[in-house]
Design an enzyme around this catalytic site. Structure first.
Site: not given
Ligand code: BG6
Ligand code: GLC
Ligand code: BG6
Ligand code: GLC
Length: 905
Positions: A530, A594, A648
């Site tokens: 995003r 992340s 994240d």
């Molecule tokens: C989003 C965050 O809303 O959720 C991201 O902005 C995050 O940073 C993500 O990694 C995690 O959720 P998913 O379900 O997309 O892995």
């Molecule tokens: C994985 C990544 C970690 C992140 C998580 C959620 O565990 O290693 O950094 O925060 O996924 O997205």
């Protein structure tokens, strides 16, 4: 001559009310349809005369039934004990059923005595049968029970007796479960091992018996001592049973039609007399006009009346003619025999001490015909109501259906079947109705029902055993909590680089509301990439403006080269800046990345290892901020000032803390799972500041990478791990996050299918396809609002052709897997919040956890189970959960704002 004419006229007048014309039959049929509706509806069922009892029999035989069963057939004119062997395969030729039976007379006094005595007689007869047939008394024998009285059935092997009918009137059983009574009696008799698998009404058993040879048989009809019918109803109309897909056999108990006055216009004085002298006055009004127990008596009462008024036997009435029961239904049948009928009539009347003339014999034969004709007409009217209902349910123009029939009247009365068939066909000219006589009584069908019940019970047991390892005991959850706690501590001391990494984030404070300005945020590592533009204006909590665009990252990019990945990101950013018209703005940017990064400052982060679905080359060990900067440079199109890189979890915590200052934990339950929290700096070895606290990205997904979770890891989890991109790594994450839950479910389904417990044992290509169960499907399948039919259609979308039972099992598997995940995350959260509480030396801690991730936000039960578990495992903490509203990007922007402010100071 005149007197003969008048006599005939008078006789006809007598019987006039018993002759039913087609318009009257249609009226009766319409009334019966209304009664059926009343009985099916939850609101009116209690007051309905026609009870429409759900039977829990959901399908007619399909040829897959097999096994060896004992059977009891109680409630018809004969009580029988049987042994039934069912071989797999449909119909007489392919499959087959072998039966041995013995009729045990029931002494008259037992029919009106105590219920327990009758059941003792039943179980003693059963034991006698076992001994006589040399059936092993040590072994456990499954038993199918045909019980031909109205019972409310909560399940297939329970039956609460509503009332007795016909010639049974026993004390102490009404309202009780007759299966329990039978089991009690079997225990009292002792010396045999019997498992009562199912109880069915004789109509149901008859439908099943006939359905074995004719798959179109979806109605069961009894015209014997009593009368009744059952049929396959659409489950959506059976209010008393949950579910809306498929069919269920409903035992109408149509004998009670008229008990509320619905037939009053058609009832004669003779019917009233029969009713008044019966075992159950006011009850079973329709049955008393129709069935074998009453036909002879009706004829006797008409003949008696005619004799009394001088229309027969010159007005002579014998004692026998005055005596209840002296004309039987067998007599009625004999009187209507084609050739010998008249002679039989004379013999019968003579036997009653009468001296009939030829005219008397003709007249009595006529009475008999009218009474039995009325019976078949009434049955035809109600049967046509049932068939019309089935036709409407299925929106058919023409219905082709088979009716399975049993009962002495139908079997022994010479004219009855023909007349019945003819009238039904006349009332339903557009339908093709076939009548099949049950050749072997009802026990064959009862055994088929028991065979299905047995298969389902064994399937239930195996499914339960398969899912058992996913059930977490409180003790196990406490252990997970303490292991998590121990590894958090070890990670802080840098003692366990292989499991929980505890990475410093260089974020020292949650937001204070003074953050201002426009920032770009880039967010990589969740489901999508995003790009966002965030504008913080004056005034806390109010004036944040946010624009964003979502980009997918194709798998080949996630797993290609590092350069390709970062070039792709740069291209997305370029597109976003174009979209916002800000190509030349040179904005400060925060980068949510992340994955585990070793940071030495807020704007550098060395990727330690890829996790989840990423495996781009030449990235591990490199600074991801640099890689992004270089990609932007390569593009040579715009400039970006990347001021912060954040995980994240950290972005999420900051986003939520902007709304709630008590938010000091960030949790992701999405594609992956992870937590960050505000740790006391004194506990952090790798620190470089004097601040009081710093946010630590735990990377808790690595718990168990040293084997510490092996005791809860199932073979399915092991398989998922082995097939994953990073085997042996992120074991906790692989038990708890969206990327893996669907895969675990798929492994369980594969195993169940291979064991023949699902999808009829067909392992399809779809089922062999990794990744078909995305988190969103898991969430949909488990939704309580979703009917089974919709579950089935989701499975169909995924290429899995399921039936109703399969859908139930798939839903259970999803439930077991997601529940365990939520409990484990709950245990983890309990460890984290307890640690914070102890850090601060508090008796009690109030804290908020900021949360993001599709699993948390979209799954119907995950969040609840997580909250409940955390509450139980961390009783001294009051934990609130706050879902992040705009994702972690806003948090990354806040961190960037603080970083920029610092730079400017
Ligand atoms: C989003 C965050 O809303 O959720 C991201 O902005 C995050 O940073 C993500 O990694 C995690 O959720 P998913 O379900 O997309 O892995
Ligand atoms: C994985 C990544 C970690 C992140 C998580 C959620 O565990 O290693 O950094 O925060 O996924 O997205
Ligand atoms: C028998 C069935 O053939 O017919 C019984 O096995 C059923 O289950 C009976 O109750 C009904 O007919 P009748 O005439 O014996 O009441
Ligand atoms: C009575 C019973 C019913 C049974 C029928 C035929 O009507 O109430 O359950 O099916 O007789 O035996």
């Amino acid at each position: 001559m005149l007197s003969a004419f008048l006599k005939k006229k008078k006789k006809d007048l007598f019987l006039y009310a018993m002759r039913l014309h087609d318009d009257q039959l249609e009226d009766i049929s319409a009334r019966f349809q209304a009664e059926m509706k009343k009985g099916l509806s939850a609101e009116s069922n209690a007051a309905a005369a026609v009870k429409m009892l759900p039977t829990h029999v959901r399908s007619t035989p399909d040829g897959s039934e097999r096994g060896q069963f004992l059977a009891l057939d109680l409630g018809g004119s004969k009580f029988k004990v049987l042994q039934v062997k069912v071989r797999e395969g449909m119909g007489i030729r392919k499959g087959g059923v072998e039966m041995e039976e013995k009729i045990y007379p029931i002494p008259k006094e037992l029919l009106i005595g105590r219920g327990t005595e009758l059941f003792d007689h039943v179980s003693e007869s059963l034991k006698d049968f076992l001994q006589e047939k040399n059936i092993n008394l040590e072994k456990t024998h499954p038993l199918a029970f045909t019980f031909s009285f109205p019972c409310e059935q909560p399940t297939l092997n329970q039956g609460l007796l509503l009332s007795w009918s016909k010639n049974f009137r026993l004390r102490g059983l009404q309202g009780k479960d007759v299966v329990q009574s039978l089991k009690g009696a079997i225990e009292r008799t002792g010396g045999m091992n019997v498992d009562v698998l199912s109880m069915v009404n004789d109509t149901v058993a008859t439908m099943m018996t006939c359905g074995f040879d004719d798959q179109r048989c979806e109605v069961g009809l009894i015209i014997g001592t009593g009368t009744n019918a059952c049929y396959m109803e659409a489950l959506r109309h059976v209010d008393l049973v949950e579910g809306d897909e498929g069919q269920m056999c409903v035992n109408t108990e149509w004998g009670g039609f008229g008990d509320d006055g619905a037939l009053n216009e058609y009832i004669t004085e003779f019917d009233r007399d029969v009713d008044a002298a019966s075992n159950n006055p006011g009850k079973q009004i329709f049955e008393k006009m129709v069935s074998g127990m009453y036909l002879g008596e009706l004829v006797r009462l008409v003949v008696l009346k005619m004799a009394k008024v001088g229309l027969l036997f010159d007005g002579f009435v014998s004692d026998a003619l005055r005596t209840k029961g002296k004309i039987t239904t067998a007599n009625v049948a004999a009187m209507e025999e084609y050739k010998t009928g008249l002679k039989n009539t004379r013999d019968i009347l003579t036997g009653l001490g009468l001296t009939p003339s030829q005219d008397d014999c003709i007249a009595v034969q006529h009475v008999s015909t009218i009474v039995s004709f009325r019976s078949s007409n009434l049955v035809a009217a109600c049967l046509s109501a049932i068939l019309t209902r089935i036709k409407k349910n299925r929106s058919l123009r023409t219905l082709t259906i088979t009716v399975g029939v049993d009962g002495t009247v139908y079997k022994t009365h010479p004219q009855y079947p023909k007349r019945l068939h003819k009238v039904v066909r006349r009332l339903l000219p557009e339908s093709h109705v076939r009548f099949v006589l049950s050749d072997s009584g009802s026990s064959k069908g009862a055994a088929l029902v028991a065979a299905v019940a047995q298969r389902l019970a064994s399937r239930r047991k195996q499914v339960d055993e398969t899912l058992f390892p996913f059930q977490m005991s409180q003790e196990q959850l406490h252990l997970v909590k303490s292991r998590m706690r121990a590894d958090l501590e070890a990670g802080l001391k840098n003692k366990n680089p292989s499991t929980i990494k505890m990475l410093p984030s260089f974020v020292y404070h949650t937001p204070d509301g003074t953050e201002r300005g426009k920032y770009l945020a880039l967010d990589l590592g969740g489901t999508n990439f995003r790009a966002l533009l965030v504008n913080f204006k004056k005034g806390l909590h109010q004036n944040t403006r946010l624009y964003h665009k979502i980009y997918t990252v194709p798998m080949e990019i996630m797993q290609g080269t590092g350069e390709e990945l970062f070039d792709h990101l740069a291209q997305c950013v370029s597109d976003f800046l174009d979209y916002m018209g800000m190509k030349n703005a040179h904005l400060p940017a925060g980068f949510t990345f992340s994955f585990p990064c070793e940071q030495t400052a807020i704007d550098t982060g060395t990727l330690l290892t890829w996790t989840k679905g990423f495996k781009a080359t030449d990235c591990e060990g490199h600074d991801v901020v640099n890689m992004l900067r270089e990609a932007i440079k390569r593009r040579n199109e715009f400039d970006l000032d990347i001021a912060a890189v954040v995980n994240d979890t950290v972005g999420t915590m900051m986003s939520c803390a902007y709304e709630d200052p008590e938010c000091e934990v960030g949790l992701i339950a999405g594609t992956g799972t992870n937590v960050c929290y505000m740790e006391d700096v004194r506990n952090i070895e790798k620190r470089d500041a004097d601040a009081q606290r710093m946010c630590i990205n735990t990377e808790w997904g690595g718990l168990g990478d040293d084997g510490s979770l092996n005791d809860i890891i199932t073979p399915y989890d092991a398989e998922v791990d082995q097939n994953s991109l990073h085997p042996g790594k992120q074991r906790f994450e692989k038990l708890t996050s969206g990327m893996y839950l669907g895969e675990i479910v798929r492994q369980v389904l594969l195993d169940l299918t291979r064991g023949g417990l699902l999808f009829r044992g067909h392992v399809t290509e779809a089922l062999k396809t990794p990744g078909i169960f995305e988190t969103k499907y898991l969430s949909q399948i488990e939704s309580d609002r979703l009917a089974l039919l919709q579950v089935r259609s989701i499975l169909q979308q995924l290429g899995l052709d399921s039936n109703c039972d399969d859908s139930i099992i798939v839903k259970e598997v999803c439930g077991a897997v997601s529940r365990r995940a939520a409990q484990l995350v709950g245990a983890g959260i309990a460890a984290v919040v307890d640690k914070i509480r102890e850090n601060r030396g508090l008796e009690h801690l109030n804290i908020t956890v900021g949360v993001d991730g599709a699993l948390y936000k979209l799954h119907p039960h995950f969040s609840r189970v997580l909250h409940d578990t955390a509450k139980v495992l961390a009783p001294l903490c009051n934990v609130s959960f706050l879902p992040s509203e705009e994702g972690s990007g806003k948090g990354a922007a806040l961190i960037t704002a603080v970083a920029k402010q610092k730079q400017q100071m």
